[in-house]
Design a protein around this motif. Structure first.
Motif, PDB file in Angstrom:
ATOM      1  N   GLN A 133       2.638   1.375  16.842  1.00  0.00           N
ATOM      2  CA  GLN A 133       1.687   0.267  16.793  1.00  0.00           C
ATOM      3  C   GLN A 133       2.412  -1.054  17.057  1.00  0.00           C
ATOM      4  O   GLN A 133       3.556  -1.246  16.649  1.00  0.00           O
ATOM      5  N   SER A 134       1.707  -1.930  17.750  1.00  0.00           N
ATOM      6  CA  SER A 134       2.264  -3.254  18.023  1.00  0.00           C
ATOM      7  C   SER A 134       1.152  -4.294  18.026  1.00  0.00           C
ATOM      8  O   SER A 134      -0.021  -3.958  18.290  1.00  0.00           O
ATOM      9  N   PRO A 135       1.474  -5.542  17.685  1.00  0.00           N
ATOM     10  CA  PRO A 135       2.771  -5.943  17.123  1.00  0.00           C
ATOM     11  C   PRO A 135       2.914  -5.450  15.683  1.00  0.00           C
ATOM     12  O   PRO A 135       1.938  -5.010  15.083  1.00  0.00           O
ATOM     13  N   ALA A 136       4.109  -5.548  15.146  1.00  0.00           N
ATOM     14  CA  ALA A 136       4.318  -5.150  13.755  1.00  0.00           C
ATOM     15  C   ALA A 136       3.624  -6.126  12.817  1.00  0.00           C
ATOM     16  O   ALA A 136       3.125  -5.734  11.762  1.00  0.00           O
ATOM     17  N   SER A 137       3.610  -7.386  13.218  1.00  0.00           N
ATOM     18  CA  SER A 137       2.930  -8.387  12.400  1.00  0.00           C
ATOM     19  C   SER A 137       2.312  -9.446  13.304  1.00  0.00           C
ATOM     20  O   SER A 137       2.756  -9.652  14.435  1.00  0.00           O
ATOM     21  N   LEU A 138       1.298 -10.097  12.779  1.00  0.00           N
ATOM     22  CA  LEU A 138       0.539 -11.066  13.557  1.00  0.00           C
ATOM     23  C   LEU A 138       0.014 -12.125  12.600  1.00  0.00           C
ATOM     24  O   LEU A 138      -0.542 -11.787  11.545  1.00  0.00           O
ATOM     25  N   VAL A 139       0.208 -13.375  12.974  1.00  0.00           N
ATOM     26  CA  VAL A 139      -0.278 -14.489  12.153  1.00  0.00           C
ATOM     27  C   VAL A 139      -1.241 -15.313  12.991  1.00  0.00           C
ATOM     28  O   VAL A 139      -0.909 -15.710  14.111  1.00  0.00           O
ATOM     29  N   LEU A 140      -2.421 -15.532  12.461  1.00  0.00           N
ATOM     30  CA  LEU A 140      -3.466 -16.251  13.194  1.00  0.00           C
ATOM     31  C   LEU A 140      -4.049 -17.364  12.331  1.00  0.00           C
ATOM     32  O   LEU A 140      -3.957 -17.334  11.094  1.00  0.00           O
ATOM     33  N   GLN A 141      -4.692 -18.294  13.020  1.00  0.00           N
ATOM     34  CA  GLN A 141      -5.546 -19.266  12.350  1.00  0.00           C
ATOM     35  C   GLN A 141      -6.963 -18.703  12.356  1.00  0.00           C
ATOM     36  O   GLN A 141      -7.371 -18.015  13.317  1.00  0.00           O
ATOM     37  N   GLU A 142      -7.664 -19.002  11.308  1.00  0.00           N
ATOM     38  CA  GLU A 142      -9.056 -18.531  11.214  1.00  0.00           C
ATOM     39  C   GLU A 142      -9.823 -18.913  12.484  1.00  0.00           C
ATOM     40  O   GLU A 142      -9.695 -20.028  12.994  1.00  0.00           O
ATOM     41  N   GLY A 143     -10.578 -17.945  12.997  1.00  0.00           N
ATOM     42  CA  GLY A 143     -11.350 -18.193  14.208  1.00  0.00           C
ATOM     43  C   GLY A 143     -10.704 -17.649  15.468  1.00  0.00           C
ATOM     44  O   GLY A 143     -11.393 -17.441  16.480  1.00  0.00           O
ATOM     45  N   GLU A 144      -9.401 -17.415  15.420  1.00  0.00           N
ATOM     46  CA  GLU A 144      -8.722 -16.837  16.589  1.00  0.00           C
ATOM     47  C   GLU A 144      -8.999 -15.343  16.679  1.00  0.00           C
ATOM     48  O   GLU A 144      -9.374 -14.696  15.691  1.00  0.00           O
ATOM     49  N   ASN A 145      -8.777 -14.805  17.866  1.00  0.00           N
ATOM     50  CA  ASN A 145      -8.973 -13.368  18.087  1.00  0.00           C
ATOM     51  C   ASN A 145      -7.642 -12.630  17.938  1.00  0.00           C
ATOM     52  O   ASN A 145      -6.573 -13.190  18.157  1.00  0.00           O
ATOM     53  N   ALA A 146      -7.743 -11.357  17.579  1.00  0.00           N
ATOM     54  CA  ALA A 146      -6.550 -10.514  17.437  1.00  0.00           C
ATOM     55  C   ALA A 146      -6.675  -9.292  18.323  1.00  0.00           C
ATOM     56  O   ALA A 146      -7.765  -8.729  18.464  1.00  0.00           O
ATOM     57  N   GLU A 147      -5.556  -8.896  18.901  1.00  0.00           N
ATOM     58  CA  GLU A 147      -5.520  -7.683  19.729  1.00  0.00           C
ATOM     59  C   GLU A 147      -4.394  -6.797  19.219  1.00  0.00           C
ATOM     60  O   GLU A 147      -3.229  -7.167  19.270  1.00  0.00           O
ATOM     61  N   LEU A 148      -4.749  -5.635  18.720  1.00  0.00           N
ATOM     62  CA  LEU A 148      -3.775  -4.711  18.152  1.00  0.00           C
ATOM     63  C   LEU A 148      -3.684  -3.484  19.049  1.00  0.00           C
ATOM     64  O   LEU A 148      -4.701  -3.019  19.580  1.00  0.00           O
ATOM     65  N   GLN A 149      -2.471  -2.965  19.197  1.00  0.00           N
ATOM     66  CA  GLN A 149      -2.245  -1.857  20.116  1.00  0.00           C
ATOM     67  C   GLN A 149      -1.755  -0.609  19.373  1.00  0.00           C
ATOM     68  O   GLN A 149      -1.048  -0.713  18.366  1.00  0.00           O
ATOM     69  N   CYS A 150      -2.139   0.530  19.908  1.00  0.00           N
ATOM     70  CA  CYS A 150      -1.707   1.818  19.363  1.00  0.00           C
ATOM     71  C   CYS A 150      -1.372   2.718  20.559  1.00  0.00           C
ATOM     72  O   CYS A 150      -2.226   2.954  21.415  1.00  0.00           O
ATOM     73  N   ASN A 151      -0.131   3.199  20.606  1.00  0.00           N
ATOM     74  CA  ASN A 151       0.293   4.128  21.650  1.00  0.00           C
ATOM     75  C   ASN A 151       0.739   5.421  20.993  1.00  0.00           C
ATOM     76  O   ASN A 151       1.401   5.405  19.957  1.00  0.00           O
ATOM     77  N   PHE A 152       0.377   6.524  21.608  1.00  0.00           N
ATOM     78  CA  PHE A 152       0.714   7.804  21.010  1.00  0.00           C
ATOM     79  C   PHE A 152       1.306   8.745  22.044  1.00  0.00           C
ATOM     80  O   PHE A 152       1.047   8.637  23.234  1.00  0.00           O
ATOM     81  N   SER A 153       2.110   9.698  21.549  1.00  0.00           N
ATOM     82  CA  SER A 153       2.957  10.477  22.448  1.00  0.00           C
ATOM     83  C   SER A 153       2.244  11.662  23.090  1.00  0.00           C
ATOM     84  O   SER A 153       2.625  12.114  24.156  1.00  0.00           O
ATOM     85  N   SER A 154       1.240  12.200  22.425  1.00  0.00           N
ATOM     86  CA  SER A 154       0.537  13.368  22.961  1.00  0.00           C
ATOM     87  C   SER A 154      -0.951  13.063  23.039  1.00  0.00           C
ATOM     88  O   SER A 154      -1.459  12.246  22.283  1.00  0.00           O
ATOM     89  N   THR A 155      -1.611  13.736  23.945  1.00  0.00           N
ATOM     90  CA  THR A 155      -3.055  13.542  24.078  1.00  0.00           C
ATOM     91  C   THR A 155      -3.744  13.820  22.747  1.00  0.00           C
ATOM     92  O   THR A 155      -3.502  14.856  22.124  1.00  0.00           O
ATOM     93  N   ALA A 156      -4.541  12.889  22.335  1.00  0.00           N
ATOM     94  CA  ALA A 156      -5.209  12.999  21.046  1.00  0.00           C
ATOM     95  C   ALA A 156      -6.700  13.256  21.263  1.00  0.00           C
ATOM     96  O   ALA A 156      -7.312  12.660  22.146  1.00  0.00           O
ATOM     97  N   THR A 157      -7.243  14.124  20.463  1.00  0.00           N
ATOM     98  CA  THR A 157      -8.680  14.346  20.519  1.00  0.00           C
ATOM     99  C   THR A 157      -9.399  13.580  19.426  1.00  0.00           C
ATOM    100  O   THR A 157     -10.621  13.551  19.382  1.00  0.00           O
ATOM    101  N   GLN A 158      -8.629  12.999  18.540  1.00  0.00           N
ATOM    102  CA  GLN A 158      -9.222  12.181  17.490  1.00  0.00           C
ATOM    103  C   GLN A 158      -8.342  10.964  17.276  1.00  0.00           C
ATOM    104  O   GLN A 158      -7.111  11.077  17.224  1.00  0.00           O
ATOM    105  N   LEU A 159      -8.963   9.802  17.171  1.00  0.00           N
ATOM    106  CA  LEU A 159      -8.244   8.579  16.891  1.00  0.00           C
ATOM    107  C   LEU A 159      -9.080   7.752  15.936  1.00  0.00           C
ATOM    108  O   LEU A 159     -10.286   7.577  16.154  1.00  0.00           O
ATOM    109  N   GLN A 160      -8.459   7.280  14.899  1.00  0.00           N
ATOM    110  CA  GLN A 160      -9.177   6.535  13.874  1.00  0.00           C
ATOM    111  C   GLN A 160      -8.390   5.277  13.529  1.00  0.00           C
ATOM    112  O   GLN A 160      -7.166   5.335  13.357  1.00  0.00           O
TER     113      GLN A 160
END
Lengths: 113, 110
Positions: free
Chosen positions: B6-33
């Protein structure tokens, strides 16, 4: 909102003592998971059950833990002889058969002094 | 076995800003939560999204299964969004056993 209930919320034990925690899964969920989350946020799968039967467990769980999910009683996870490295958040989750969404309890935070 | 980054490890925002979080995985997943973990430790399921795009409230998740990645977008962040966001993936079959990333710690300042 999850209805998985874990008790106790906090548990403090000395090294070598037994540490037991309980989990009531969501009603009707036959599959139960236990995970350990350490201070580095790493999740370790420990064991899972379907109804009363163990599906999978890791080596550590088989050797040092005692776990069960009896019918009509809470599931339980017990460390037979606590070690300092067992200090962690223990999370229980359940899911319905055929569904893949996990629902977690609030966890039991174990501190081994 | 499956590995989840997962990236980034940490994120600091001001209220009202948008956040984009990433998740990369090594094998094809049939379920992601995606989960939210409060500072007290409780995990709350946010979205189950093994493929495509899903929305709920201010959250949008997009999973591209073939590229083994998923994102979680939080729009108009609020201070109450502060906490850790975790991604968990699993493959189908008898060994269904979700693997978790280490999470993104989000702090939203007023």
């Amino acid at each position: 909102n999850s209805k998985v209930i874990q008790t106790p919320r906090y548990l403090v034990k000395g090294q070598g003592q037994k540490a037991k925690m309980r989990c009531i899964p969501e009603k009707g969920h036959p599959v139960v998971f236990w995970y350990q989350q350490n201070k580095n946020n790493e999740f370790k799968f420990l064991i899972n059950f379907q109804n009363q039967e163990v599906l999978q467990q890791i080596d550590m769980t088989e050797k040092r833990f005692s776990a069960e999910c009896p019918s009509n009683s809470p599931c339980s996870l017990e460390i037979q002889s606590s070690e300092a490295g067992d200090s962690a958040l223990y999370l229980c989750a359940s899911r319905d058969r055929g569904q893949n969404t996990l629902y977690f309890g609030a966890g039991t935070r174990l501190s081994v002094l | 076995g499956q590995q989840v980054q997962q990236s980034p490890a940490s994120l600091v925002l001001q209220e009202g800003e948008n956040a984009e979080l990433q998740c990369n995985f090594s094998s094809t997943a049939t379920q992601l939560q995606w989960f939210y973990q409060s500072p007290g430790g409780s995990l709350v399921s946010l979205l189950s999204n093994p493929s495509g795009t899903k929305h709920t409230g201010r959250l949008t998740s997009t999973t591209v299964t073939k590229e083994r990645r998923s994102s979680l977008h939080i729009s108009s962040s609020q201070t109450t969004d502060s906490g850790t966001y975790l991604c968990a993936t699993a493959t189908s079959g008898g060994n269904y056993k979700p693997t978790f990333g280490k999470g993104t710690s989000l702090v939203v300042h007023p």
